[in-house]
Design a protein around this motif. Structure first.
Motif, PDB file in Angstrom:
ATOM      1  N   GLU A 126       0.828  -1.203   0.000  1.00 12.10           N
ATOM      2  CA  GLU A 126       0.000   0.000   0.000  1.00 12.10           C
ATOM      3  C   GLU A 126       0.862   1.253   0.000  1.00 12.10           C
ATOM      4  OE1 GLU A 126      -2.537  -0.703   3.359  1.00 12.10           O
ATOM      5  OE2 GLU A 126      -3.939  -1.917   2.172  1.00 12.10           O
ATOM      6  N   GLU A 127       1.960   1.236   0.759  1.00 13.64           N
ATOM      7  CA  GLU A 127       2.878   2.377   0.773  1.00 13.64           C
ATOM      8  C   GLU A 127       3.513   2.569  -0.606  1.00 13.64           C
ATOM      9  OE1 GLU A 127       5.676   1.730   3.944  1.00 13.64           O
ATOM     10  OE2 GLU A 127       4.118   1.823   5.473  1.00 13.64           O
ATOM     11  N   LYS A 128       3.947   1.490  -1.220  1.00 15.84           N
ATOM     12  CA  LYS A 128       4.556   1.566  -2.554  1.00 15.84           C
ATOM     13  C   LYS A 128       3.544   2.076  -3.569  1.00 15.84           C
ATOM     14  CE  LYS A 128       8.788  -0.027  -2.437  1.00 15.84           C
ATOM     15  NZ  LYS A 128       9.895   0.809  -2.878  1.00 15.84           N
ATOM     16  N   TYR A 129       2.318   1.591  -3.472  1.00 17.58           N
ATOM     17  CA  TYR A 129       1.281   1.974  -4.413  1.00 17.58           C
ATOM     18  C   TYR A 129       0.909   3.443  -4.250  1.00 17.58           C
ATOM     19  CZ  TYR A 129      -2.781   1.465  -7.432  1.00 17.58           C
ATOM     20  OH  TYR A 129      -3.686   1.596  -8.449  1.00 17.58           O
ATOM     21  N   GLU A 130       0.937   3.943  -3.019  1.00 14.06           N
ATOM     22  CA  GLU A 130       0.664   5.370  -2.801  1.00 14.06           C
ATOM     23  C   GLU A 130       1.728   6.225  -3.478  1.00 14.06           C
ATOM     24  OE1 GLU A 130       0.089   6.387   1.306  1.00 14.06           O
ATOM     25  OE2 GLU A 130      -1.549   4.957   1.523  1.00 14.06           O
TER      26      GLU A 130
END
Length: 187
Positions: free
Chosen positions: A87-91
């Protein structure tokens, strides 16, 4: 690996048998499961004691911990940490995909094939894909074809001009092989 079950039997009552799947090849799995149950019934395959079944299940669970996808299914903390990381990478980049995703898929398929190979050997199944410790070329081809099939499904573009008729079956067949024959599959 279900801690209450051991290779198609209920540990607490091994006379209770079931047919199930352990790999990405459900029809083959069901057939091999039936052979394994029959081999228990006829005495061709011997079931160990309940304690030994549990010990062997623990060893199988350790194998699954090396399989990223299987571990995500059984280790909720591991899955939560990975989900947060993604989720952090996707943000940061909404087109981000785990660069190891294809490798994870291949490992998962091979682990399932290892369990299938073991069941095939123990049941006297009339086909050979290697052993639990070493898959043969046929098994590797089956894994590769299953991987390509997954790619065919995952690469369908809903915005393409041909999306109304195109299915995963219309994918390029290069890399697909007949399992019994040594030539490319002709469609």
């Amino acid at each position: 690996v279900d801690p209450l079950l051991y290779r198609n039997t209920l540990i607490s009552n091994p006379n209770m048998m079931y047919i199930s799947e352990c790999s990405h090849f459900p029809l083959k799995d069901i057939d091999v499961s039936a052979w394994l149950c029959l081999s228990y019934i006829t005495g061709d395959a011997k079931l160990p004691s309940a304690e030994e079944m549990q010990r062997r299940n623990k060893l199988d669970m350790l194998v699954e911990l090396d399989d990223f996808i299987a571990r995500n299914d059984c280790d909720f903390r591991y899955f939560a940490a990975y989900k947060e990381f993604c989720e952090e990478k996707y943000e940061e980049d909404n087109s981000w995909k785990d660069p190891n995703g294809e490798e994870y898929d291949m490992i998962n398929m091979r682990v399932g094939m290892r369990f299938l190979a073991r069941n095939m050997q123990d049941s006297g199944y009339p086909d050979d894909i290697g052993s639990f410790t070493k898959l043969n070329e046929k098994a590797e081809r089956m894994v590769q074809m299953n991987f390509l099939s997954g790619l065919a499904r995952g690469t369908l573009d809903p915005d393409s001009e041909d999306n109304k008729w195109r299915t995963f079956r219309d994918h390029d067949t290069n890399g697909f092989f007949r399992c019994k024959l040594e030539r490319h599959l002709c469609l």
